[in-house]
Design an enzyme around this catalytic site. Structure first.
Site, PDB file in Angstrom:
ATOM      1  N   LYS A 120      14.425 -10.259  -9.537  1.00  0.00           N
ATOM      2  CA  LYS A 120      15.099  -9.313 -10.440  1.00  0.00           C
ATOM      3  C   LYS A 120      15.744 -10.058 -11.601  1.00  0.00           C
ATOM      4  O   LYS A 120      15.666  -9.632 -12.746  1.00  0.00           O
ATOM      5  CB  LYS A 120      16.184  -8.532  -9.704  1.00  0.00           C
ATOM      6  CG  LYS A 120      15.647  -7.448  -8.794  1.00  0.00           C
ATOM      7  CD  LYS A 120      16.792  -6.603  -8.285  1.00  0.00           C
ATOM      8  CE  LYS A 120      16.378  -5.777  -7.101  1.00  0.00           C
ATOM      9  NZ  LYS A 120      17.504  -5.201  -6.387  1.00  0.00           N
ATOM     10  N   GLU A 133      12.162  -7.286   5.808  1.00  0.00           N
ATOM     11  CA  GLU A 133      13.363  -7.448   4.992  1.00  0.00           C
ATOM     12  C   GLU A 133      14.577  -7.789   5.864  1.00  0.00           C
ATOM     13  O   GLU A 133      15.534  -8.403   5.394  1.00  0.00           O
ATOM     14  CB  GLU A 133      13.614  -6.170   4.181  1.00  0.00           C
ATOM     15  CG  GLU A 133      14.259  -6.440   2.836  1.00  0.00           C
ATOM     16  CD  GLU A 133      14.308  -5.210   1.925  1.00  0.00           C
ATOM     17  OE1 GLU A 133      14.050  -4.077   2.389  1.00  0.00           O
ATOM     18  OE2 GLU A 133      14.633  -5.378   0.742  1.00  0.00           O
ATOM     19  N   HIS A 165     -13.442  -3.580  12.059  1.00  0.00           N
ATOM     20  CA  HIS A 165     -14.641  -3.960  11.300  1.00  0.00           C
ATOM     21  C   HIS A 165     -14.268  -4.812  10.088  1.00  0.00           C
ATOM     22  O   HIS A 165     -15.051  -4.968   9.174  1.00  0.00           O
ATOM     23  CB  HIS A 165     -15.406  -2.699  10.877  1.00  0.00           C
ATOM     24  CG  HIS A 165     -15.789  -1.869  12.059  1.00  0.00           C
ATOM     25  ND1 HIS A 165     -17.017  -1.961  12.677  1.00  0.00           N
ATOM     26  CD2 HIS A 165     -15.067  -0.970  12.782  1.00  0.00           C
ATOM     27  CE1 HIS A 165     -17.042  -1.148  13.712  1.00  0.00           C
ATOM     28  NE2 HIS A 165     -15.872  -0.532  13.809  1.00  0.00           N
TER      29      HIS A 165
HETATM   30  O1  PA5 Z   1      16.443  -1.736   2.707  1.00  0.00           O
HETATM   31  C1  PA5 Z   1      16.977  -1.829   1.608  1.00  0.00           C
HETATM   32  O2  PA5 Z   1      18.203  -1.857   1.465  1.00  0.00           O
HETATM   33  C2  PA5 Z   1      16.139  -1.881   0.354  1.00  0.00           C
HETATM   34  O3  PA5 Z   1      14.787  -1.890   0.630  1.00  0.00           O
HETATM   35  C3  PA5 Z   1      16.444  -0.693  -0.533  1.00  0.00           C
HETATM   36  O4  PA5 Z   1      16.171   0.495   0.171  1.00  0.00           O
HETATM   37  C4  PA5 Z   1      15.636  -0.710  -1.831  1.00  0.00           C
HETATM   38  O5  PA5 Z   1      15.816  -1.922  -2.498  1.00  0.00           O
HETATM   39  C5  PA5 Z   1      16.044   0.429  -2.746  1.00  0.00           C
HETATM   40  O6  PA5 Z   1      17.404   0.350  -3.032  1.00  0.00           O
HETATM   41  P1  PA5 Z   1      18.187   1.574  -3.631  1.00  0.00           P
HETATM   42  O7  PA5 Z   1      18.154   2.673  -2.642  1.00  0.00           O
HETATM   43  O8  PA5 Z   1      19.558   1.063  -3.878  1.00  0.00           O
HETATM   44  O9  PA5 Z   1      17.484   1.961  -4.909  1.00  0.00           O
END
Ligand code: PA5
Length: 446
Positions: A421, A286, A307
């Site tokens: 989303k 990410e 394996h």
């Molecule tokens: O690293 C990040 O910012 C994301 O992976 C969030 O942790 C994830 O989308 C969850 O978001 P939130 O904590 O606002 O629900």
């Protein structure tokens, strides 16, 4: 903790290595000066050295309260709001019991990271007969998956215990000043912990987001933070670049990326680290995968995956490099017994410890993969405990920030997660998405 780059050297030219090390050094400086892209999200950088003792005390108190009151604690969150806690708990727990450091703890389960009706229904079925509490975690307070799970679970909790006892059994971890969850927590009088606004989800494991769930599971959070603090020191400004593990790792992975190695496989050579690899994948995937760039992070578990995926790693397309994490000393002792018959031909191993056999398997694998044109980085920790896990966490976080800076991206945002989303909200009829809904329905012929 030791990092070995020997198997990478044959794949990188000397002058290239020096250049990349300098670039990594520049990024380290920019990071410490707050001059990287996304510089408003650097709160994680000094969390270990600026340990908030008051927060730790509140976490310990809340964890004791939950431990006494419950058999199960449901941690509701997705992405950075659950992966770190789960990684730490799975790394340190007994493999077959709810035990850390010989102490029983409530079963910590995770919800809100999928949209499976079956999964959530089965959880509710189990919770019918258990005393339980919820830790709901969402920095934004609006993420669909945890919000859906939390609505189902808090209604179940209210039916089971009544409104006021249910509120006692809910802890919210969210932005301290805004968002639906923050407002609800204040209105309903839930215990409330902040996600610091300058710490993004995937860098938040050393805030209440990770610390409260792991403390409930019996993890020594002071030792975890102590390990991270040690790594903060070892990767600090004053340390020479060649001695700085995060700088070196970031430099080498970028060199390999530029030489065409587009995939990094993290190999966990201890089964308890399997979920740590999931945390690592989110951290790097990410943070770096944007603007049509980035190393694709994948993971395998050794020796199980020797394996299965081992074949591909050894002989498949040569666009991979591998980072193997090993634990040098096991916590327990188990050796192979000798047998008179030797029907299984294992007497050549009689008297040898399982950990020794594993070490030889991993050493043989690193050599074979490197001979097969897969550069291997070896990361070794002496023990799998809170201290070394804390070190590993901070090491990877800092390396990720440096590496993202070297790649030229903002490692602290995730604009790409909005696209699905928008479509999902439109398809579900969320108010405000009417135009998108029309367009999508036409395209999907719905
Ligand atoms: O690293 C990040 O910012 C994301 O992976 C969030 O942790 C994830 O989308 C969850 O978001 P939130 O904590 O606002 O629900």
């Amino acid at each position: 903790m030791m990092i070995n780059f020997e198997y990478v050297h044959p794949f990188v030219a000397g002058d290239e290595a020096e250049k990349m090390l300098d670039r990594a050094g520049d990024c380290l400086k920019m990071l410490h000066d707050g001059k990287v892209r996304g510089g408003e999200f650097l709160g994680w950088l000094n969390l270990p050295s600026r340990k908030d003792e008051e927060l730790f005390e509140r976490i310990r108190e809340t964890a004791s309260f939950l431990k006494e009151k419950t058999e199960v604690v449901v941690v509701t969150g997705v992405g950075g709001s659950y992966l770190g806690a789960r990684a730490v708990i799975e790394s340190l727990s007994h493999s077959f019991k709810e035990v850390i450091q010989n102490e029983r703890h409530p079963l910590v389960v995770f919800a809100g990271h999928n949209l499976s009706e079956d999964n959530l229904s089965e959880l509710v079925e189990v919770l019918n007969d258990k005393s339980y509490a919820i830790i709901v975690i969402s920095k934004s307070g609006t993420t669909t998956e945890p919000a859906v799970a939390f609505r189902i679970l808090r209604n179940h909790l209210k039916m089971k215990y009544g409104s006021s006892e249910a509120a006692e059994r809910i802890v919210a971890i969210t932005d301290p000043s805004k968002g639906a969850l923050c407002e609800m927590a204040r209105r309903e009088n839930y215990r409330l912990f902040p996600v610091p606004p300058d710490v993004g989800g995937r860098f938040s494991v050393l805030t209440a987001v990770g610390l409260l769930p792991v403390a409930v599971a019996g993890v020594d959070i002071d030792r975890l933070m102590g390990g991270a603090a040690k790594m903060e020191e070892l990767t600090g400004r004053g340390v020479s670049l060649k001695e700085n593990p995060s700088v070196m790792y970031a430099a080498y992975r970028n060199m390999l990326y530029l030489s065409g190695k587009k995939i990094e496989v993290l190999a966990a050579s201890h089964p308890k680290l399997a979920f740590f690899a999931e945390w690592w994948k989110q951290l790097f995937g990410e943070s770096e995968g944007k603007e049509n760039k980035g190393i694709f992070p994948a993971s395998v578990n050794y020796t199980a995956d020797l394996h299965s995926m081992g074949q591909y790693i050894q002989e498949g397309e040569r666009h991979l490099f591998e980072t193997i994490i090993s634990v040098e000393a096991p916590q327990r002792r188990l050796s192979i017994p000798a047998e008179k018959e030797d029907a299984d031909n294992l007497n050549y191993l009689a008297g040898k410890r399982i950990s020794h056999i594993n070490r030889m398997a991993v050493a043989g694998t690193a050599l074979a993969h490197s001979d097969g044109e897969v550069p291997v980085i070896e990361v070794k920790i002496p023990f799998l405990d809170e201290h070394y896990l804390g070190r590993l966490i901070y090491f990877f976080e800092k390396a990720c920030a440096i590496s993202g800076c070297m790649l030229g991206v903002n490692p602290f945002n995730q604009p790409g997660v909005e696209a699905y989303k928008k479509n999902m909200f439109a398809l579900l009829g969320k108010p405000g998405f009417e135009e998108d809904a029309k367009r999508i329905r036409e395209r999907l012929k719905m």
